[in-house]
Design an enzyme around this catalytic site. Sequence first.
Site, PDB file in Angstrom:
ATOM      1  CG  ASP A  95      19.362   9.067  -7.327  1.00  0.00           C
ATOM      2  OD1 ASP A  95      18.763   8.628  -8.327  1.00  0.00           O
ATOM      3  OD2 ASP A  95      20.165  10.013  -7.380  1.00  0.00           O
ATOM      4  CG  ASP A 149      16.785   6.255 -14.790  1.00  0.00           C
ATOM      5  OD1 ASP A 149      17.432   5.991 -13.768  1.00  0.00           O
ATOM      6  OD2 ASP A 149      16.322   7.378 -15.031  1.00  0.00           O
TER       7      ASP A 149
END
Length: 402
Positions: free
Chosen positions: A97, A274
């Site tokens: 992540d 992202d």
Amino acid sequence: MFHSKALLSLILISSAVVDASPLSRSTGKATLSFATRINESGTLNIVDKDRARAQAFKNAGHLGKRDGSISVTNAAMTYTAQVGVGNPATEYTLLIDTGSSNTWIGASKTYSQTSTSQDTGNTVSVSYGSGSFSGEEWTDTVTLGSGLVIEDQSIGVASSATGFAGVDGILGIGPVGLTADTVSNTDTVPTVTDNLLSQGTISEEVIGIYYAPASESSSTGELTFGGYDKSMITSSVRYTSLTTSSPASNYWGINQSISYGGTTIQSTTSGIVDTGTTLILIASDAFQQYQSATGGTLDDTTGLLTITSTQYSDLQSLSFNIGDTSYDLSPNAQIWPRSLNSAIGGSSGSIYLVVSDLGSSSGSGLDFIDGYTFLERYYSVFDATNGRVGFATTAYTDATIN
Ligand SMILES: *[C@@H]1O[C@H](CO)[C@@H](O)[C@H](O)[C@H]1NC(C)=O
Ligand SMILES: *[C@@H]1O[C@H](CO)[C@@H](O)[C@H](O)[C@H]1NC(C)=O
């Protein structure tokens, strides 16, 4: 249920390069392979998920606080790697992540303590929006495959965790600021990347990311710590400085303009790159222009624009102008892989576009998200040491795979 697209492996591509001077520190670099997984349970509206993530970025950014509340548990597409903890190491399957920074285990497999395991006596707790964990902080040896070893890495050991079915925890590779207020008696917790740097394993805080496209049968991506993997790119890496505009500046924010078929649909503005966002989200005003230029209509089930095959054959290039370089998305790069239509609740004969509405007009300080569907066409380099993001072409940049 997760559909695991590939098995995992770790390759140490270069632990030390030849030094000109015997006194200079070796510049290490190591590559961790990961699997891309698509959450196929139930009907997924990936647009809603991505938009909720965008909203969380904006909220956290405007509060001036990186509180780790960006949801990784809610993503349609996730990335997992095998990470060893302890000596001898026990292997855990962790979500990678970039939107959070604590590394923790214990959601499924319980922690096996060894002689390298040390309880710090601190408590740790992180909320991810749609999931959370809490437990105790330990330090231990963390091994990314057989070669890359981090000593005394802070890890969370969950005593309770919700929202992490099928994985053991998270490998958090976001900025260290996101660990603030997560561990008792501690300001911020050095991340895996911070420790690789401070322990001299890597010489620059740089991460290179390569995604094999989701449509390919063996979609194994790779994460390179300390540099980028030259063997995966087909051009030089071109860099752009991180943006100064908030809230994009709290993340991997850059400035870009967008054109479709040579016509500008978004003048230069700030947004983010992202890995945890599946789609490409652009501001509502730019999206309306894109929709009318492509002729797409909104599909209620998937939330995506859908186009006919005639409209597909008329599709023009969508270009992201970043720094002095234009990164083109071919017509094929603008559509969701048709072999994966059912995974997002779509119908097999339809064509869906991966460009979606961010849900707010430009001028917000975070006006686009270049997500996975962009990053599977361009290798990306996240360079914290020099405050910049770089991109390079790959074998898949112009490929017809969807
Ligand atoms: C997969 O998606 C479903 C439906 O959105 C959700 O309830 C579930 O928690 C997700 N699973 C994981 C492991 O994230
Ligand atoms: C990015 O754009 C913003 C506003 O559009 C501008 O103020 C800034 O100077 C630009 N460049 C960088 C590196 O932030």
